[in-house]
Design an enzyme around this catalytic site. Structure first.
Site, PDB file in Angstrom:
ATOM      1  CB  ALA A 340      67.444 -13.982   2.538  1.00 27.45           C
ATOM      2  N   GLY A 342      65.963 -10.317  -0.296  1.00 27.17           N
ATOM      3  CA  GLY A 342      64.702  -9.645  -0.575  1.00 27.17           C
ATOM      4  C   GLY A 342      64.663  -8.850  -1.866  1.00 27.17           C
ATOM      5  N   GLY A 343      65.744  -8.873  -2.646  1.00 29.92           N
ATOM      6  CA  GLY A 343      65.762  -8.096  -3.885  1.00 29.92           C
ATOM      7  C   GLY A 343      64.698  -8.538  -4.874  1.00 29.92           C
ATOM      8  CE  LYS A 344      66.974 -13.550  -8.133  1.00 27.84           C
ATOM      9  NZ  LYS A 344      68.048 -13.292  -7.138  1.00 27.84           N
ATOM     10  CB  CYS A 543      73.987 -16.427  -8.797  1.00 28.90           C
ATOM     11  SG  CYS A 543      74.276 -16.999  -7.103  1.00 28.90           S
TER      12      CYS A 543
END
Length: 627
Positions: A340, A342-344, A543
């Protein structure tokens, strides 16, 4: 009634007159120092000392300052299955200019550098986002292999005239820290983010916007220190109803002593100026809606809400590079363990040209739905989603299951022990075939299934996992995967998130909480190691700027799993990792990278000319596990 009002009014005046004789003296306020954006990031003392030891005092001061500001550009990933960079640039240029976006690169910031040495104007170097934007406000990324990435230049920090006059401060709205951080990235001010407001603010009025940061409380915790709906200034004229005289009196006293909610603590925490979209009463009466239209921002970044849906995705540059580091190939089976939002996951699927199988897992039901929604929006069919705790990703093989595991699980198929294997045949990622439905009524382990279990099995089959357009918000739970199932595994681990920008507060993070994150990350990494096949690849990313969650994890991985080795990453954009370690007063010791290992990882420094978030990427090759 009239006599009562007169008596209370006289009492207020006499009390204030008496208080004025003892009124504390404050230095005369300089409006330019108060009505500006110059925050200082507050850290836990032990955490700050740790980071100073890791980075050095000057470097960490630059990092802290950079974290309080957003990146001065937006990074957009183009969905190459639907569009091209050139097409997107042409469409976005037209749409943004129609919305009045400033496209003159010479008027993007009030100053090239601020007093703290943080670059606010593009710093030109080969391959950097600012180099790509040297001559245009929107441009294609020049980093090799990332030509499908588009940069859109923002601007800031800007100096704003809030209209301050002596003894007549501007009307003001205080917003929460999380709301302010979103506003600095270009969002609107929505009703839930408003905490306090000046009296008598009506729709259409211009107001200043400031931030309420958490302050230490008497109980040792942190909080904003006032109730939502607080009036910042009392009325100076007119007779209020008797029931409001207490509020009137209190507001007069607060006005006389400048003790509005954390009045002095808000110095240098003004993020913009806007027009109220509703009255003060409306802001605290309705549950949702836009409260303020910010037409004058400290940092000006374009909004991409509802623009080119399905063609573009707003994503940080290090996150895009993480998907590239994994180097997914068409036809492979890949796991994104903490997928989550879901970008990568979608970046990996697009790099595979939607050919293969990407398993996206997350422990949150709603977050899994978000992944499904994004995959559907981008038109991706190779993504299968599951609700799964990353700490329970491995499904161990029992002796009785060895034959089934050899035939399916170890080679990549997912086993569902609660489903009758002979009754289901998976045709593709989005369709399901039923070859012998009658077999559902056959005995199972010598017993016939009950009607309730039969109905449950039929519901599961109707809502087979992997359907991106699942109706009714259904999410398939998973019991885990057999070892050696995947060609590549991405572990973008949950972390302290101390690299996210902009960040206005970090006081709640302690050394204990940072160590707790690291402990869970090691457990997740151990799961990833079991799931990837020999000859496969693991990419680990966070991050955060915390070495204990980055370099320390790499050291643990290499020392614990001797068959792992650090691998080169392409493209190589970030800087080297940290070498050495840290000894704590309580005897706890961290070991980071050893000489020669630092160039294999990518560390993104928010204070560098790349102007990215704080981020870390490590890539491992998996050798023979018999070692």
């Amino acid at each position: 009634m009239k006599r009562g009002r007169a008596f209370l009014k006289t009492l207020c005046r006499r009390t204030l007159s008496s208080l004025n004789h003892h009124k504390p003296s404050h230095p005369k306020m300089d409006p330019s120092e108060r009505y500006c954006y110059n925050p200082t990031l507050r850290w836990n003392p032990q955490v700050e000392a740790y980071f100073v030891k890791a980075y050095g005092a000057d470097h960490f001061a630059r990092i802290s300052k950079a974290l309080t500001q957003p990146s001065c550009y937006s990074c957009i990933r183009v969905n190459t299955l639907k569009s091209t960079s050139d097409s997107v640039i042409k469409k976005l240029s037209s749409l943004l200019q129609e919305n009045g976006w400033q496209s003159n690169p010479s008027k993007r910031s009030d100053a090239s550098n601020n007093s703290d040495g943080i670059a606010t104007e593009p710093v030109v170097s080969d391959g950097s986002p600012h180099a790509s934007l040297k001559n245009s406000f929107i441009s294609k990324c020049k980093i090799p292999g990332l030509d499908y990435v588009v940069f859109v230049q923002g601007s800031g920090p800007h100096t704003i005239d809030y209209g301050y006059k002596e003894d007549k401060p501007p009307k003001e709205v205080i917003v929460s820290r999380k709301c302010a951080e979103a506003v600095l990235r270009g969002a609107h001010v929505y009703v839930p983010g408003v905490l306090a407001c000046s009296a008598h603010v009506e729709k259409g009025e211009q107001v200043a916007v400031s931030v309420a940061l958490e302050q230490p409380g008497a109980d040792g915790g942190w909080g904003v220190g006032f109730t939502r709906g607080t009036v910042l200034q009392g009325s100076q004229a007119g007779i209020l109803p008797l029931g409001l005289f207490a509020i009137y009196f209190a507001s007069l006293v607060m006005s006389a002593y400048h003790i509005y909610p954390f009045y002095f603590e808000r110095n240098g925490l003004y993020i913009g100026q806007g027009i109220s979209m509703m009255s003060r009463a409306g802001m605290f009466r309705v549950p949702q809606g836009v409260a303020l239209d910010l037409n004058n921002r400290v940092f000006n970044l374009p909004s991409f809400n509802d623009l080119l849906e399905g063609e573009i995705f707003l994503q940080n540059l290090p996150s895009i590079i993480t998907a590239h580091a994994l180097d997914p190939q068409e036809g492979e089976k890949i796991l994104d363990m903490c997928a989550a939002p879901g970008g990568k996951t979608t970046a990996i699927a697009i790099l595979m040209k939607d050919n293969g199988e990407v398993i996206a897992a997350d422990r949150s039901h709603n977050k899994v739905l978000e992944i499904q929604k994004l995959a559907a929006e981008l038109g991706l069919k190779c993504i299968t989603t599951y609700k799964l705790d990353a700490l329970k990703s491995v499904q161990h093989i029992n002796k009785s299951d060895n034959q089934d595991a050899t035939q399916g699980g170890v080679n990549g198929s997912i086993q569902y022990s609660d489903l009758p294997k002979s009754g289901i045949e998976k045709v593709s990622d989005t369709t399901v075939g039923f070859s012998h439905v009658a077999n559902l009524d056959q005995p199972k382990n010598g017993k016939y299934t009950s009607n309730a279990e039969h109905r449950k099995n039929m519901r599961v089959m109707r809502n087979w996992p992997g359907r991106n357009n699942t109706l009714g918000g259904r999410v398939e739970k998973c019991k885990g995967f057999f070892p050696n199932t995947f060609d590549r595994v991405l572990l973008d681990a949950p972390c302290s998130a101390l690299g996210l920008r902009p960040r206005l507060f970090s006081g709640e993070d302690t050394m204990e909480s940072l160590r707790s994150h690291a402990k869970y990350q090691r457990r997740m990494f151990d799961q990833a190691v079991q799931l990837v096949r020999p000859g496969g690849v693991i990419v680990y990313s966070t991050c955060t700027i915390n070495p204990g969650e980055n370099e320390t994890l790499v050291r643990y991985a290499l020392d614990t799993h001797k068959f792992l080795s650090l691998a080169s990453q392409h493209p190589k954009v970030g800087g080297p990792g940290l070498v050495g370690g840290c000894q704590f007063p309580d005897g706890y010791q961290e070991e980071w990278l050893r000489p020669g290992e630092e160039d294999f990882v990518q560390r993104f420094d928010p204070s560098s000319e790349l102007d990215t978030m704080g981020f870390f990427i490590a890539k491992f090759n998996v050798g023979c596990k018999d070692i």
